[in-house]
Motif scaffolding. Sequence first.
Motif, PDB file in Angstrom:
ATOM      1  N   LYS A   1     -27.428 -36.133   9.456  1.00  0.00           N
ATOM      2  CA  LYS A   1     -26.706 -35.837  10.802  1.00  0.00           C
ATOM      3  C   LYS A   1     -25.276 -35.565  10.602  1.00  0.00           C
ATOM      4  O   LYS A   1     -24.807 -35.202  11.852  1.00  0.00           O
ATOM      5  N   CYS A   2     -24.697 -35.634   9.611  1.00  0.00           N
ATOM      6  CA  CYS A   2     -23.163 -35.620   9.673  1.00  0.00           C
ATOM      7  C   CYS A   2     -23.002 -34.631   8.131  1.00  0.00           C
ATOM      8  O   CYS A   2     -22.747 -35.158   7.236  1.00  0.00           O
ATOM      9  N   LYS A   3     -22.876 -33.339   8.575  1.00  0.00           N
ATOM     10  CA  LYS A   3     -22.460 -32.507   7.519  1.00  0.00           C
ATOM     11  C   LYS A   3     -21.214 -31.763   7.843  1.00  0.00           C
ATOM     12  O   LYS A   3     -20.818 -31.645   8.724  1.00  0.00           O
ATOM     13  N   ALA A   4     -20.542 -31.362   6.675  1.00  0.00           N
ATOM     14  CA  ALA A   4     -19.004 -30.877   6.849  1.00  0.00           C
ATOM     15  C   ALA A   4     -19.484 -29.172   6.683  1.00  0.00           C
ATOM     16  O   ALA A   4     -20.397 -28.807   6.079  1.00  0.00           O
ATOM     17  N   GLU A   5     -18.559 -28.432   7.346  1.00  0.00           N
ATOM     18  CA  GLU A   5     -18.742 -26.910   7.287  1.00  0.00           C
ATOM     19  C   GLU A   5     -18.094 -26.412   5.917  1.00  0.00           C
ATOM     20  O   GLU A   5     -16.625 -26.786   5.916  1.00  0.00           O
ATOM     21  N   TYR A   6     -18.694 -25.588   5.320  1.00  0.00           N
ATOM     22  CA  TYR A   6     -18.158 -24.880   4.161  1.00  0.00           C
ATOM     23  C   TYR A   6     -16.829 -24.440   4.539  1.00  0.00           C
ATOM     24  O   TYR A   6     -16.686 -23.301   5.234  1.00  0.00           O
TER      25      TYR A   6
ATOM     26  N   ALA B   1     -13.925 -32.173   3.599  1.00  0.00           N
ATOM     27  CA  ALA B   1     -14.920 -33.473   3.628  1.00  0.00           C
ATOM     28  C   ALA B   1     -14.136 -34.727   4.472  1.00  0.00           C
ATOM     29  O   ALA B   1     -15.095 -35.291   5.050  1.00  0.00           O
ATOM     30  N   ILE B   2     -13.129 -35.136   4.268  1.00  0.00           N
ATOM     31  CA  ILE B   2     -12.570 -36.179   4.838  1.00  0.00           C
ATOM     32  C   ILE B   2     -12.496 -36.091   6.305  1.00  0.00           C
ATOM     33  O   ILE B   2     -12.892 -36.820   7.020  1.00  0.00           O
ATOM     34  N   LYS B   3     -12.022 -34.765   6.764  1.00  0.00           N
ATOM     35  CA  LYS B   3     -12.037 -34.405   8.144  1.00  0.00           C
ATOM     36  C   LYS B   3     -13.528 -34.701   8.580  1.00  0.00           C
ATOM     37  O   LYS B   3     -13.635 -35.238   9.903  1.00  0.00           O
ATOM     38  N   SER B   4     -14.328 -33.995   8.109  1.00  0.00           N
ATOM     39  CA  SER B   4     -15.902 -33.916   8.619  1.00  0.00           C
ATOM     40  C   SER B   4     -16.579 -35.432   8.482  1.00  0.00           C
ATOM     41  O   SER B   4     -17.068 -36.016   9.794  1.00  0.00           O
TER      42      SER B   4
ATOM     43  N   SER C   1     -15.086 -38.354   8.529  1.00  0.00           N
ATOM     44  CA  SER C   1     -14.055 -39.030   9.482  1.00  0.00           C
ATOM     45  C   SER C   1     -14.529 -38.980  10.785  1.00  0.00           C
ATOM     46  O   SER C   1     -14.517 -40.008  11.664  1.00  0.00           O
ATOM     47  N   ALA C   2     -15.171 -37.881  11.298  1.00  0.00           N
ATOM     48  CA  ALA C   2     -15.381 -37.791  12.521  1.00  0.00           C
ATOM     49  C   ALA C   2     -17.004 -38.247  12.989  1.00  0.00           C
ATOM     50  O   ALA C   2     -17.263 -38.496  13.982  1.00  0.00           O
ATOM     51  N   CYS C   3     -17.771 -38.693  11.730  1.00  0.00           N
ATOM     52  CA  CYS C   3     -19.070 -39.141  11.817  1.00  0.00           C
ATOM     53  C   CYS C   3     -19.094 -40.503  12.546  1.00  0.00           C
ATOM     54  O   CYS C   3     -18.139 -41.507  12.308  1.00  0.00           O
ATOM     55  N   LYS C   4     -19.987 -40.943  13.066  1.00  0.00           N
ATOM     56  CA  LYS C   4     -20.568 -42.218  13.940  1.00  0.00           C
ATOM     57  C   LYS C   4     -21.203 -42.978  12.467  1.00  0.00           C
ATOM     58  O   LYS C   4     -22.102 -42.399  12.193  1.00  0.00           O
ATOM     59  N   PHE C   5     -20.530 -44.181  12.182  1.00  0.00           N
ATOM     60  CA  PHE C   5     -21.127 -44.997  11.157  1.00  0.00           C
ATOM     61  C   PHE C   5     -21.831 -46.235  11.550  1.00  0.00           C
ATOM     62  O   PHE C   5     -21.551 -46.381  12.646  1.00  0.00           O
TER      63      PHE C   5
END
Length: 113
Positions: free
Chosen positions: A33-38, A81-84, A86-90
């Motif tokens: 549910k938490c992917k980074a955009e290339y 990767a860090i930006k994406s 970091s925005a995820c709900k853990f």
Amino acid sequence: MWTSTRCTSVFAGLLMCGAAAAAEVPASFDAAKCKAEYPKASLMNEEQGTVSMSFLVGPDGSVVESKLEKTSGFKNLDKAAIKSISACKFKPGTKDGAPAQTWTKVDYAWKLD
């Protein structure tokens, strides 16, 4: 103030009382549910690699702090990767079975198909 589980010496306290400390469970998240955009520049340059990061996650599941542990070799991939993530709900980590602020490690692999 001493509790009912007193240790007989400082050395014993480190070994025996420390062993009685509660287990800590690190935070986690659903990678599906938490992917980074290339990053576009990274796609054009065919950059790939794995970023290793650590996140301090609060008891509410939000990221409080992030650290780059090992670079992918490409600054754009590391930043994305860090930006994406970091925005995820853990899912918060726990101490003594209660939600708590904990560090968790995440490896994010950038791969071109």
